[in-house]
Write a protein that holds these residues in place. Structure first.
Motif, PDB file in Angstrom:
ATOM      1  N   TRP A  21      12.290  43.060  61.629  1.00  9.86           N
ATOM      2  CA  TRP A  21      12.277  43.734  60.010  1.00  9.86           C
ATOM      3  C   TRP A  21      14.005  43.953  59.161  1.00  9.86           C
ATOM      4  N   LEU A  22      15.016  43.662  59.600  1.00  2.44           N
ATOM      5  CA  LEU A  22      16.650  43.799  59.779  1.00  2.44           C
ATOM      6  C   LEU A  22      16.640  42.139  59.123  1.00  2.44           C
ATOM      7  N   THR A  23      15.776  41.015  60.400  1.00  6.19           N
ATOM      8  CA  THR A  23      16.307  39.198  59.165  1.00  6.19           C
ATOM      9  C   THR A  23      14.948  39.026  59.632  1.00  6.19           C
ATOM     10  N   PRO A  24      13.923  38.764  58.277  1.00  7.44           N
ATOM     11  CA  PRO A  24      13.095  38.403  57.583  1.00  7.44           C
ATOM     12  C   PRO A  24      12.850  37.353  57.407  1.00  7.44           C
ATOM     13  N   ASP A  25      12.096  36.555  56.907  1.00  9.39           N
ATOM     14  CA  ASP A  25      12.403  35.149  56.326  1.00  9.39           C
ATOM     15  C   ASP A  25      13.171  35.263  55.569  1.00  9.39           C
TER      16      ASP A  25
END
Length: 333
Positions: free
Chosen positions: A203-207
């Motif tokens: 969640w913290l490092t999305p697309d």
């Protein structure tokens, strides 16, 4: 929002490393640090002005930040006396400890009576998903350490700063209390329920854009029996494209574990890389970050040259000598 500037509370920290939260704020957000408050027996010193609560209020400080990360994250009774006085003096309180301010009835009562705020930054505010392992666009790098508190956060912050200096697309992704207090955002990973930790990192490092780098703040160590779980969540949830090995060479045992020796950098690479390649088969180890703060400059440079020769990787102390070598390695991927 946590109001700035801060008075950094060092309490009775037994050594400099115990006050790593305050150190991070002082190094990365110095404009937010008005001064420090130290109790009797404190062995930490940020090099800031020692202030009373009254002095700090007159200097404009608005929030007393607990700058100590003690084992277990406990608020002692001696600390609490100061925290109560701070509320009565007009300060808000901010803490990243596991022992939440909001769980202390006397602090809550005083805060309500004085109209002050209690900020617990180690409380997840999002219902995170379970990790699904799907590949995301964009690039990610994670520092993994031979031990806890070896400079993984500083490594990520230094690489992010260097990339921004070069005009590259880059974000620092905070996963711990210090990083969150520095940047104002992130995931307090070690307070997330275990089943959702890897999902919170997803969640913290999305697309993101194909040429954008997320610098994920590292936590714990795969070799530390107390805190290895959080490292695994970062490795699998982060799906890093690159790993940076982080090391502090002057220690004679693992932090808080006197019966455990530190692993070598070779052991760390051999342990971390196969685990990272479970989630991202293309992951590579691209560099070494060495915390040389307890070495003289010549000694540090000699050691870094030895590491480069031994590991076949660029090695630097990114805070002391710059992160250029590490960013060069990332750009080469």
């Amino acid at each position: 929002m946590i109001e700035t500037p801060y008075l950094l509370f060092l309490g009775d920290a037994p050594d400099q490393l115990a006050a790593k939260v305050a150190q991070g704020i002082k190094d990365w957000r110095p404009d937010n640090a008005v001064g420090q408050f130290r109790m009797e027996g404190c062995k930490a010193d940020m090099g800031l002005t020692d202030m009373t609560l009254v002095d700090a209020r007159e200097a404009g400080a608005k929030t007393l930040v607990i700058g100590v990360a003690n084992r277990g994250g406990v608020i002692s009774q001696e600390w609490k006396k100061v925290l109560v006085m701070a509320l009565e003096e007009g300060f808000d309180l901010a803490s990243g400890l596991h022992n939440l301010l909001r769980d202390e009835p006397d602090l809550v009562a005083v805060a309500e009576a004085t109209g002050r705020k209690l900020h617990d930054v180690r409380v997840p505010e999002v219902e995170f998903p379970i990790a699904n392992g799907k590949k995301r666009s964009g690039k990610r790098v994670l520092a993994v350490g031979t031990d806890c508190s070896v400079g993984k956060m500083y490594t990520a912050l230094c690489m992010d700063a260097e990339m921004r200096k070069r005009g590259l697309k880059s974000s620092f992704r905070a996963t711990g209390q210090t990083g969150i207090l520095i940047t104002g955002d992130g995931v307090p990973l070690d307070a997330v329920i275990a089943d959702f930790m890897a999902g919170s990192v997803e969640w913290l490092t999305p697309d993101n854009d194909a040429d954008h780098w997320d610098h994920i703040e590292g936590q714990g160590s795969l070799f530390h029996v107390s805190y290895s779980g959080v490292t695994m969540a970062l490795i699998h949830g982060g799906q890093p494209d690159a790993l940076i090995l982080a090391h502090e060479p002057t220690r004679d045992h693992m932090r808080g574990l006197p019966d455990y020796d530190l692993p070598s950098l070779t052991q760390l690479r051999e342990m971390a890389l196969p685990l990272a390649q479970v989630g991202n088969p293309a992951c590579q180890v691209v560099g070494v970050s060495v915390n040389t703060q307890h070495m003289g400059e010549d000694e540090a440079k000699t050691y870094l040259a030895e590491v480069e020769a031994e590991m076949g990787l660029p090695a630097t102390d990114p805070f002391r000598f710059g992160a250029g070598k590490l960013v060069d390695a990332l750009e080469a991927l």
